[in-house]
Design a protein around this motif. Structure first.
Motif: not given
Length: 218
Positions: A139-142, A148-152, A201-205
């Motif tokens: 998943d991906y949120i701009d 962005s915040i990404v689920e990896i 992993f839910v990661v922001i950057g």
């Protein structure tokens, strides 16, 4: 908590929002100047009304001032979208969210006070591009043009390692917000706990740093 929403424009975007809000248990007023669309909306809205949202008197008559959230999802008629938004702000609707067709439309909506502006086609395009270029992205949120915040999805590269071992912030400049393991979400993961293939992993950057993290650590 149940909220009241008005959706103006029942194209694909407006209908999709209307259905989702209604299924979530909120009160939804659906508005369009196409009688057929209004009739269909009765199945997935609390109320559906035939009205011309470019006419301020019509908006007042249907009680649009009683709604805290109004979403303007008018399709290709940019002039109608702008005029409707202008009326809503003049009527002191607290939160007016509008679908924009392009950057010029976006600029005008900003000028007249739209509280939030959507670019559904562009946003979906970004999401699809991320999914196509990385099998790890779930998943991906701009958040902006750069962040962005990404689920990896973690691969076997992380098996037995910990967050301390990965040293994500120092090596990649990203921040791990949470880790999903076996369907459970941990927003304060122990940095010493072992990680496993299949963890999420839910990661922001920064987008560039997020890609480096995907390729280097997971």
């Amino acid at each position: 908590m149940k909220k009241q929403f008005a959706i103006i424009g029942l194209g694909r975007f407006g209908t999709s929002i209307c259905k989702e809000l209604y299924h979530m248990g909120h009160e939804v007023l659906a508005i369009d100047k196409d009688e057929k669309k209004v009739e269909e909306a009765n199945q997935f809205a609390t109320h559906a009304i035939y009205a011309d949202a470019t006419d301020e008197a019509s908006l007042i008559k249907i009680g649009i001032r009683n709604f805290e959230h109004v979403i303007v999802a008018i399709g290709e008629d940019i002039q109608a979208s702008i005029l409707c938004t202008l009326h809503l702000k003049d009527l002191d609707v607290p939160k007016v969210w509008v679908k924009a067709q392009n950057s010029y439309h976006h600029k005008v909506l900003e000028k007249i006070g739209a509280d939030r502006i959507f670019h559904p086609e562009k946003d979906m395009g970004n999401r699809i591009a991320e999914f196509l270029t990385s099998e790890k992205v779930l998943d991906y949120i701009d958040l902006s043009a750069d962040y962005s915040i990404v689920e990896i999805l973690a691969t076997k590269k992380v098996n037995g390692k910990s967050l301390i071992d990965l040293d994500v912030r120092a090596k990649y400049g990203c921040t791990v917000l949470a880790i999903k393991q076996k369907g459970k979400v941990d927003v304060t993961p122990n940095p010493n706990d072992p990680l496993h293939q299949g963890d999420i992993f839910v990661v922001i950057g920064n987008k560039r740093d997020l890609r480096r993290f995907q390729e280097g650590a997971l």
